[in-house]
Motif scaffolding. Structure first.
Motif, PDB file in Angstrom:
ATOM      1  N   ALA A  32       0.831  -1.209   0.000  1.00 58.29           N
ATOM      2  CA  ALA A  32       0.000   0.000   0.000  1.00 58.29           C
ATOM      3  C   ALA A  32       0.864   1.256   0.000  1.00 58.29           C
ATOM      4  O   ALA A  32       0.489   2.277  -0.599  1.00 58.29           O
ATOM      5  CB  ALA A  32      -0.938  -0.007   1.212  1.00 58.29           C
ATOM      6  N   ASN A  86      -7.054   1.061  -0.371  1.00 54.59           N
ATOM      7  CA  ASN A  86      -5.958   0.270   0.202  1.00 54.59           C
ATOM      8  C   ASN A  86      -5.825   0.490   1.700  1.00 54.59           C
ATOM      9  O   ASN A  86      -5.457  -0.420   2.446  1.00 54.59           O
ATOM     10  CB  ASN A  86      -4.629   0.621  -0.476  1.00 54.59           C
ATOM     11  CG  ASN A  86      -4.428  -0.099  -1.788  1.00 54.59           C
ATOM     12  OD1 ASN A  86      -5.206  -0.967  -2.155  1.00 54.59           O
ATOM     13  ND2 ASN A  86      -3.378   0.258  -2.508  1.00 54.59           N
ATOM     14  N   VAL A 119      -4.759  -5.424  -2.417  1.00 58.57           N
ATOM     15  CA  VAL A 119      -3.871  -4.257  -2.348  1.00 58.57           C
ATOM     16  C   VAL A 119      -2.878  -4.287  -3.509  1.00 58.57           C
ATOM     17  O   VAL A 119      -2.598  -3.256  -4.140  1.00 58.57           O
ATOM     18  CB  VAL A 119      -3.138  -4.205  -0.990  1.00 58.57           C
ATOM     19  CG1 VAL A 119      -2.026  -3.154  -1.008  1.00 58.57           C
ATOM     20  CG2 VAL A 119      -4.128  -3.891   0.132  1.00 58.57           C
TER      21      VAL A 119
END
Length: 504
Positions: free
Chosen positions: A343, A392, A427
């Motif tokens: 992320a 995310n 993610v």
């Protein structure tokens, strides 16, 4: 041909089996251990000993003795009742990894299954018959019970499979390929479903994509550096050696390699004294992600070769122990960590996108538009990136900090590792799209600067990228460009390294 031993499977072999469809076989030495372990189970049943999962029920029913005449029905009932998977199926590649990892774990010889069970799993891998396995329904302790039950169904001739691009009834495909269904005997149902292979398989595929993405993030960031006339001094090796993190030094070295010979980047003081953090701190931020990925890789390679069912059989059956190797906590934490680390690649990429499109932060046309005002250019691409980055942040909330007791509180702490692995993969998917947007914007920026001034490697990326996404001469449906660039990054698996370009 790759020989499985239960001890030696690594990521190099996983890539060959998953992506190149290389065939696998069981080592004869491992099969000897399997046969010894099986004899121990048969002796336990024959003598009527009380051993969990062999002559008893499961979970809260562990104190219920099962007559030896009912052991086959016990195992069949287990698989049927535990096949409670929910939702869309895991990606086919993950299903393939799951079958492979289950076979490898059973080859350690601690599980008490007949050799034919492992042989059938290997048949599925080699004939590319991949079980349809719903992705939701596992707590990540007591093993990935629900997902692995759907895998076990296929060995029985039940359930569905992915086969040659179609989703078909398992029995039809097994019959066509002359892979004969099995009848489960003592302990075999439990041995098939009591393990961490769903979370591990999802984690392995997610890790391999994250590793590629981390390399690509550095290359794309290098193109952004050229588009923004970034300052090369921040990547000087002495700065990074002074801090001492190996991964940070490696990122800085690769960035220097990507940008070697570029006439678009600058020295400090030429255009500005120093860059914003999203440019200046790429080695520090990306390096920390690499530290995390190295940790994740280490844990996954251990788990790929781990005995994770229960009970485990030692010393030719003289010692049969109920333990907790099925508990997914090591992978749960690793997957949460990976989600956070990947992320961050998206977080810093989105800030670079903002610097590429915001006219208050650069001297490029506003939003890289060919006709600012009449045409919006990349304005909403930044919105899209910001949306993915925000999503995310919710996906990176640790799944492993949660636990809900199950089986009447017998199983009172669970890992949620499979949820963690699924979130980490989401993610990765989101981050790839953010980097795709950065790539599109950075390519547009260097066009304004002059592509003839680019470094050799960044120019190679630009030339190849322009075959995927053409220059922005007029507003169009940019969603198609984002997906095309994202698919290219994923499918080509292109990694550019200083001095060479390689396919992984």
């Amino acid at each position: 041909m790759i020989t499985l031993t239960g001890e030696t499977l690594d990521f190099t072999q996983m890539k060959r089996i998953l992506y190149k469809k290389e065939q696998v076989a069981a080592s004869e030495e491992s099969m000897k251990k399997v046969r010894q372990s099986r004899r121990a189970v048969e002796k336990i049943v024959r003598e009527g000993k009380t051993v969990y999962g062999i002559t008893t029920g499961f979970g809260k029913f562990s104190d219920v003795f099962i007559n030896k005449n009912d052991t086959e029905e016990l195992q069949l009932n287990l698989v049927h009742s535990h096949a409670c998977g929910i939702g869309a199926p895991f990606p086919e590649l993950v299903s393939r990894a799951m079958v492979l990892l289950r076979a490898n774990a059973l080859l350690k010889g601690y599980s008490g299954v007949r050799p034919v069970v492992i042989e059938r799993l290997i048949d599925l891998v080699n004939k590319e018959i991949h079980p349809v396995i719903p992705e939701k329904g596992s707590l990540g302790a007591s093993g990935d019970l629900a997902p692995l039950s759907h895998l076990a169904l296929v060995l029985l001739g039940e359930g569905e499979v992915f086969y040659k691009g179609e989703r078909l009834p398992a029995l039809d495909v097994l019959t066509k390929e002359e892979v004969f269904p099995i009848r489960l005997t003592a302990k075999e149902g439990l041995a098939l479903i009591n393990g961490t292979q769903a979370m591990t398989a999802m984690g392995v595929v997610g890790y391999m994509e994250a590793e590629t993405l981390a390399f690509q993030a550095e290359l794309i960031a290098s193109v952004t550096m050229e588009g923004l006339q970034g300052i090369r001094d921040a990547y000087d090796k002495d700065i990074h050696k002074a801090r001492g993190y190996e991964e940070q030094m490696d990122v800085a070295a690769r960035m220097r390699g990507y940008l070697e010979g570029s006439r678009l980047i600058t020295n400090q003081g030429e255009v500005r004294v120093q860059d914003a953090y999203s440019l200046r701190c790429i080695p520090q931020v990306h390096g920390a992600t690499w530290q995390t990925l190295n940790y994740v890789k280490e844990k996954l390679e251990i788990e790929m070769n781990a005995a994770t069912d229960n009970p485990l059989i030692f010393d030719n059956g003289e010692k049969v122990i109920s333990g907790g190797n099925f508990h997914g906590q090591p992978i749960a934490l690793a997957m949460d960590f990976m989600a956070i680390a990947v992320a961050e690649l998206a977080n810093i990429s989105e800030r670079r996108i903002e610097r590429l499109v915001n006219p208050q932060l650069n001297d490029l046309p506003p939003f890289l538009s060919p006709e600012p005002g009449l045409q919006s250019g990349a304005m909403i691409m930044q919105y899209a990136a910001a949306s993915l980055v925000s999503e995310n942040k919710t996906l990176a909330h640790p799944a492993s900090v949660d636990s809900i007791p199950s089986s009447a509180n017998q199983e009172d702490h669970v890992s949620m590792g499979t949820i963690a692995s699924r979130h980490a993969y989401q993610v990765v998917e989101n981050t790839r799209r953010v980097l795709a947007i950065e790539a599109i914007c950075s390519m547009q920026a260097v066009e304004y600067r002059g592509t003839d001034k680019m470094a050799i490697l960044t120019k190679k990326f630009f030339d190849d990228g322009r075959k995927i996404v053409p220059s922005i001469r007029k507003d169009r449906v940019f969603s198609k460009d984002i997906e095309a660039m994202s698919s290219w990054l994923k499918e080509e698996k292109m990694v550019f390294e200083p001095g060479r370009i390689k396919q992984i």
